[in-house]
Motif scaffolding. Structure first.
Motif, PDB file in Angstrom:
ATOM      1  N   VAL A 175      -2.866  -1.548  10.293  1.00 59.30           N
ATOM      2  CA  VAL A 175      -2.644  -2.195   8.945  1.00 59.30           C
ATOM      3  C   VAL A 175      -1.506  -3.227   8.754  1.00 59.30           C
ATOM      4  CG1 VAL A 175      -2.536  -1.879   6.366  1.00 59.30           C
ATOM      5  CG2 VAL A 175      -4.170  -0.519   7.802  1.00 59.30           C
ATOM      6  N   TYR A 176      -0.416  -2.718   9.395  1.00 59.76           N
ATOM      7  CA  TYR A 176       0.763  -3.510   9.283  1.00 59.76           C
ATOM      8  C   TYR A 176       0.672  -4.759  10.070  1.00 59.76           C
ATOM      9  CZ  TYR A 176       5.381  -5.412  10.448  1.00 59.76           C
ATOM     10  OH  TYR A 176       6.327  -6.246  10.480  1.00 59.76           O
ATOM     11  N   LEU A 177       0.213  -4.530  11.397  1.00 61.45           N
ATOM     12  CA  LEU A 177       0.374  -5.604  12.228  1.00 61.45           C
ATOM     13  C   LEU A 177      -1.060  -6.590  11.719  1.00 61.45           C
ATOM     14  CD1 LEU A 177       0.493  -4.079  15.671  1.00 61.45           C
ATOM     15  CD2 LEU A 177       2.138  -5.248  14.436  1.00 61.45           C
ATOM     16  N   LEU A 178      -2.292  -6.409  11.097  1.00 65.35           N
ATOM     17  CA  LEU A 178      -3.076  -7.238  10.584  1.00 65.35           C
ATOM     18  C   LEU A 178      -2.318  -8.082   9.497  1.00 65.35           C
ATOM     19  CD1 LEU A 178      -5.994  -8.148  10.028  1.00 65.35           C
ATOM     20  CD2 LEU A 178      -6.156  -6.406   8.648  1.00 65.35           C
ATOM     21  N   GLY A 179      -1.464  -7.387   8.506  1.00 64.34           N
ATOM     22  CA  GLY A 179      -0.989  -8.223   7.450  1.00 64.34           C
ATOM     23  C   GLY A 179       0.093  -9.166   8.150  1.00 64.34           C
ATOM     24  N   GLU A 180       0.876  -8.671   9.350  1.00 68.89           N
ATOM     25  CA  GLU A 180       1.578  -9.764   9.874  1.00 68.89           C
ATOM     26  C   GLU A 180       0.812 -10.888  10.434  1.00 68.89           C
ATOM     27  OE1 GLU A 180       3.438  -8.596  13.712  1.00 68.89           O
ATOM     28  OE2 GLU A 180       5.634  -8.830  12.520  1.00 68.89           O
ATOM     29  N   ALA A 181      -0.258 -10.725  11.035  1.00 67.80           N
ATOM     30  CA  ALA A 181      -1.057 -11.593  11.528  1.00 67.80           C
ATOM     31  C   ALA A 181      -1.505 -12.508  10.548  1.00 67.80           C
ATOM     32  CB  ALA A 181      -2.280 -11.190  12.473  1.00 67.80           C
ATOM     33  N   LEU A 182      -2.108 -12.057   9.501  1.00 63.10           N
ATOM     34  CA  LEU A 182      -2.518 -12.900   8.278  1.00 63.10           C
ATOM     35  C   LEU A 182      -1.467 -13.845   7.748  1.00 63.10           C
ATOM     36  CD1 LEU A 182      -4.794 -10.774   6.086  1.00 63.10           C
ATOM     37  CD2 LEU A 182      -5.352 -12.906   7.081  1.00 63.10           C
ATOM     38  N   LYS A 193      -6.849  10.345   4.125  1.00 65.74           N
ATOM     39  CA  LYS A 193      -6.403   9.351   4.991  1.00 65.74           C
ATOM     40  C   LYS A 193      -6.884   7.843   4.837  1.00 65.74           C
ATOM     41  CE  LYS A 193      -5.604   7.859   9.720  1.00 65.74           C
ATOM     42  NZ  LYS A 193      -5.649   7.774  11.325  1.00 65.74           N
ATOM     43  N   SER A 194      -8.208   8.052   4.588  1.00 68.71           N
ATOM     44  CA  SER A 194      -8.754   6.748   4.124  1.00 68.71           C
ATOM     45  C   SER A 194      -8.140   6.075   3.040  1.00 68.71           C
ATOM     46  CB  SER A 194     -10.227   7.184   3.967  1.00 68.71           C
ATOM     47  OG  SER A 194     -11.069   5.860   3.312  1.00 68.71           O
ATOM     48  N   MET A 195      -7.982   6.993   2.090  1.00 72.57           N
ATOM     49  CA  MET A 195      -7.476   6.385   0.733  1.00 72.57           C
ATOM     50  C   MET A 195      -5.965   5.908   0.911  1.00 72.57           C
ATOM     51  SD  MET A 195      -8.820   9.141  -2.056  1.00 72.57           S
ATOM     52  CE  MET A 195      -8.373   8.249  -3.425  1.00 72.57           C
ATOM     53  N   GLU A 196      -5.347   6.517   1.619  1.00 72.99           N
ATOM     54  CA  GLU A 196      -3.743   5.764   2.178  1.00 72.99           C
ATOM     55  C   GLU A 196      -4.025   4.778   2.907  1.00 72.99           C
ATOM     56  OE1 GLU A 196      -1.969   9.098   3.885  1.00 72.99           O
ATOM     57  OE2 GLU A 196      -1.834  10.472   1.988  1.00 72.99           O
ATOM     58  N   LEU A 197      -4.787   4.682   3.649  1.00 73.64           N
ATOM     59  CA  LEU A 197      -4.816   3.544   4.795  1.00 73.64           C
ATOM     60  C   LEU A 197      -5.285   2.089   4.001  1.00 73.64           C
ATOM     61  CD1 LEU A 197      -6.616   4.518   7.969  1.00 73.64           C
ATOM     62  CD2 LEU A 197      -4.463   3.113   7.719  1.00 73.64           C
ATOM     63  N   THR A 198      -6.523   2.448   3.265  1.00 68.21           N
ATOM     64  CA  THR A 198      -6.875   1.325   2.289  1.00 68.21           C
ATOM     65  C   THR A 198      -5.986   0.841   1.469  1.00 68.21           C
ATOM     66  OG1 THR A 198      -9.011   2.431   2.785  1.00 68.21           O
ATOM     67  CG2 THR A 198      -8.902   0.712   1.145  1.00 68.21           C
ATOM     68  N   ALA A 199      -5.296   1.706   0.710  1.00 68.59           N
ATOM     69  CA  ALA A 199      -4.269   1.559  -0.027  1.00 68.59           C
ATOM     70  C   ALA A 199      -3.242   0.668   0.313  1.00 68.59           C
ATOM     71  CB  ALA A 199      -3.700   2.679  -0.836  1.00 68.59           C
ATOM     72  N   TYR A 200      -2.846   1.101   1.616  1.00 70.24           N
ATOM     73  CA  TYR A 200      -1.900   0.277   2.439  1.00 70.24           C
ATOM     74  C   TYR A 200      -2.258  -1.232   2.544  1.00 70.24           C
ATOM     75  CZ  TYR A 200       2.111  -0.524   5.593  1.00 70.24           C
ATOM     76  OH  TYR A 200       3.284  -1.015   6.132  1.00 70.24           O
ATOM     77  N   LEU A 201      -3.413  -1.169   3.149  1.00 67.88           N
ATOM     78  CA  LEU A 201      -4.044  -2.378   3.402  1.00 67.88           C
ATOM     79  C   LEU A 201      -4.150  -3.429   2.259  1.00 67.88           C
ATOM     80  CD1 LEU A 201      -5.547  -4.487   5.181  1.00 67.88           C
ATOM     81  CD2 LEU A 201      -7.571  -3.352   4.789  1.00 67.88           C
ATOM     82  N   TYR A 202      -4.661  -2.944   0.877  1.00 65.29           N
ATOM     83  CA  TYR A 202      -4.431  -3.451  -0.172  1.00 65.29           C
ATOM     84  C   TYR A 202      -2.995  -4.088  -0.600  1.00 65.29           C
ATOM     85  CZ  TYR A 202      -6.760  -4.329  -5.040  1.00 65.29           C
ATOM     86  OH  TYR A 202      -7.026  -4.833  -6.014  1.00 65.29           O
ATOM     87  N   TRP A 203      -2.138  -3.228  -0.316  1.00 65.41           N
ATOM     88  CA  TRP A 203      -0.775  -3.559  -0.613  1.00 65.41           C
ATOM     89  C   TRP A 203      -0.266  -4.719   0.303  1.00 65.41           C
ATOM     90  CZ3 TRP A 203       4.021  -3.291   1.868  1.00 65.41           C
ATOM     91  CH2 TRP A 203       5.038  -3.356   0.983  1.00 65.41           C
ATOM     92  N   VAL A 204      -0.711  -4.615   1.511  1.00 66.43           N
ATOM     93  CA  VAL A 204      -0.149  -5.546   2.643  1.00 66.43           C
ATOM     94  C   VAL A 204      -0.591  -6.943   2.209  1.00 66.43           C
ATOM     95  CG1 VAL A 204      -0.577  -6.142   5.166  1.00 66.43           C
ATOM     96  CG2 VAL A 204       0.493  -3.965   4.349  1.00 66.43           C
ATOM     97  N   ILE A 205      -2.105  -6.979   1.859  1.00 65.76           N
ATOM     98  CA  ILE A 205      -2.500  -8.351   1.596  1.00 65.76           C
ATOM     99  C   ILE A 205      -1.966  -8.777   0.526  1.00 65.76           C
ATOM    100  CG2 ILE A 205      -4.780  -9.552   0.603  1.00 65.76           C
ATOM    101  CD1 ILE A 205      -6.227  -7.245   2.514  1.00 65.76           C
ATOM    102  N   GLY A 206      -1.618  -7.848  -0.792  1.00 68.78           N
ATOM    103  CA  GLY A 206      -0.795  -8.570  -1.807  1.00 68.78           C
ATOM    104  C   GLY A 206       0.603  -8.964  -1.370  1.00 68.78           C
ATOM    105  N   GLU A 207       1.212  -8.654  -0.247  1.00 69.35           N
ATOM    106  CA  GLU A 207       2.501  -9.011   0.345  1.00 69.35           C
ATOM    107  C   GLU A 207       2.161 -10.583   0.882  1.00 69.35           C
ATOM    108  OE1 GLU A 207       5.854  -7.391   0.475  1.00 69.35           O
ATOM    109  OE2 GLU A 207       4.617  -7.116  -1.315  1.00 69.35           O
ATOM    110  N   VAL A 208       1.071 -10.617   1.558  1.00 73.32           N
ATOM    111  CA  VAL A 208       0.712 -12.025   2.270  1.00 73.32           C
ATOM    112  C   VAL A 208       0.832 -13.143   1.265  1.00 73.32           C
ATOM    113  CG1 VAL A 208      -0.875 -13.397   3.417  1.00 73.32           C
ATOM    114  CG2 VAL A 208      -0.399 -11.257   4.163  1.00 73.32           C
ATOM    115  N   ASN A 209      -0.128 -12.501   0.056  1.00 69.00           N
ATOM    116  CA  ASN A 209      -0.182 -13.618  -0.969  1.00 69.00           C
ATOM    117  C   ASN A 209       1.080 -13.681  -1.760  1.00 69.00           C
ATOM    118  OD1 ASN A 209      -3.047 -14.070  -1.056  1.00 69.00           O
ATOM    119  ND2 ASN A 209      -3.228 -12.101  -2.245  1.00 69.00           N
ATOM    120  N   ARG A 210       1.945 -12.955  -1.809  1.00 72.05           N
ATOM    121  CA  ARG A 210       3.299 -13.166  -2.580  1.00 72.05           C
ATOM    122  C   ARG A 210       4.329 -14.142  -1.666  1.00 72.05           C
ATOM    123  NH1 ARG A 210       2.188  -7.777  -4.316  1.00 72.05           N
ATOM    124  NH2 ARG A 210       2.630  -6.884  -2.536  1.00 72.05           N
TER     125      ARG A 210
END
Length: 430
Positions: A413-420, A330-347
């Motif tokens: 994780v999703y909501l953190l990305g939305e907030a960022l 689960k940790s690898m999936e959660l962290t991978a999603y967070l990594y992707w979501v931050i990339g979405e913020v940059n994009r």
């Protein structure tokens, strides 16, 4: 996995999560009547709901039995640590005899260095990561000076290459080889506290043994975060705290590992205390220290019962979760999603507002992502806290975020990305 930046997608992942129910077994901090979304398990894990009952049970034993609590009651304090040893061993990949709960992390590091750093005229150097956590730096400096040596001459630091943030495994191995004739000890952190890089501990341990040096690990950020195999890797010793990913409370009792091949070495130096004496004869109060069996022989003072009860409650959650394999999945999936979501913020911003300096390869990181905020980093961090997202800040410009598998969700994780994204749109509006 193909991620989607939608709340529905995140909730679907949570519904399929085999560990989702554990989220309800933790107490989340509150701010202005709202529950914080917690991303700071890399500094202090959340309180398990069972912690208070575990502590109250030992307070009741103290009330009812007083000094007799060492030998009577459902969990006599004399033997209480043995239940924890059973639960600690699978977390770090050890036998029960090789681990022991005791003291705090840096105290344990000093005690273990007494045994495993024995410099002589030929082998006197300690190899470590540059930028290790200050406690390790200070402990090593003071140990070297204790032996009458100069830290500048004895400490070999391995640094990232110019222009890079992370250490290359080959550079670590090369440094071990280059200093092989003078190395007394290789001492590395399991995960770098600042970058979140997970080191290849198996290769480091093998290279140290091949160079004729002892090897030890500070697992403060690794124990309870990533799978470990200390026994199989033939590590000489390790130590860790319990209050980060293992949720045992602020300043909680720490743990040690000593490989079983050292158990019968009666010439191994140590700073002794009566609780490390042979258990069967401890209360005879005889002169002449005789070490107890296994890692227990490194104990100095008597069992810290109340902190141990909190660690016990937390470790029981690990046992019910299946220990490290399901947590790591689960940790690898959660962290991978967070990594992707931050990339979405940059994009969405059309520029790199947040640079992740933690390795992109999942096998080279744990649950933590360290993010360099390119502009107004402290303002971004403070704005996240105002919106009930709690990570931690490291000067000069790093926000550390750690989605912990026992209590963080994909929705978090999703909501953190939305907030960022929202914070960035307002702070960096042209």
């Amino acid at each position: 996995m193909n991620f989607e930046n939608t709340l529905a997608f995140a909730k679907a992942l949570d519904q399929a999560d085999e560990l989702a129910a554990f989220r309800h077994e933790f107490l989340f901090p509150q701010q202005n009547g709202k529950t914080m979304r917690y991303f700071c398990g890399n500094s202090l894990g959340l309180q398990p709901v069972t912690a208070r009952a575990a502590l109250d049970a030992q307070l009741a034993n103290w009330q009812q039995h007083a000094v007799e609590g060492w030998f009577t009651g459902q969990q006599p304090w004399m033997f209480y640590h043995k239940e924890l040893k059973r639960l600690m061993a699978p977390v770090v990949g050890a036998t029960e005899a090789e681990v022991c709960p005791m003291n705090t992390l840096t105290v344990n590091l000093h005690l273990l260095l007494v045994s495993f750093y024995r410099p002589d005229s030929h082998r006197f150097k300690i190899l470590m990561e540059a930028g290790a956590f200050p406690s390790d730096q200070y402990a090593i400096e003071s140990q070297i000076r204790f032996h009458g040596l100069d830290p500048a001459a004895c400490i070999v630091e391995v640094s990232p290459r110019p222009g890079e943030q992370l250490l290359r495994t080959q550079d670590i191995l090369d440094a071990i080889h280059d200093h092989r004739g003078e190395l007394a000890l290789v001492l590395f952190g399991g995960i770098n506290y600042y970058t979140g890089q997970l080191y290849d501990l198996e290769k480091i341990a093998g290279a140290a043994r091949g160079a004729g040096a002892r090897v030890g690990f500070d697992l403060a950020h690794a124990a309870g975060n990533v799978p470990l195999a200390l026994h199989d890797w033939q590590v000489d010793f390790a130590c860790w705290c319990s209050y980060k990913y293992q949720n045992a409370g602020p300043g909680g009792i720490a743990g040690i590992f000593v490989h079983e091949r050292h158990f019968d070495d009666r010439d191994l130096k140590r700073f002794a205390g009566w609780w490390g004496y042979e258990e069967e004869r401890r209360f005879l109060m005889q002169k002449g220290f005789v070490a107890g069996a296994g890692a227990d022989g490194w104990q100095v003072s008597c069992t810290q019962v109340l902190p141990m009860s909190l660690y016990h409650a937390a470790l029981l959650q690990f046992e019910r979760a299946g220990f490290m394999e399901p947590l790591r999945r689960k940790s690898m999936e959660l962290t991978a999603y967070l990594y992707w979501v931050i990339g979405e913020v940059n994009r969405a911003a059309g520029s790199i507002l947040f640079e992740i300096i933690t390795p992109a390869a999942p096998a080279e990181r744990g649950a933590q992502l360290s993010i360099v905020a390119k502009n107004k980093g402290k303002e971004v961090f403070d704005a996240l806290v105002e919106r009930q997202f709690l990570g931690d800040w490291r000067e000069p410009d790093v926000i550390r975020l750690s989605p912990v598998p026992l209590y963080n969700s994909f929705e978090d994780v999703y909501l953190l990305g939305e907030a960022l994204h929202d914070i960035s749109s307002k702070l960096f509006a042209s």
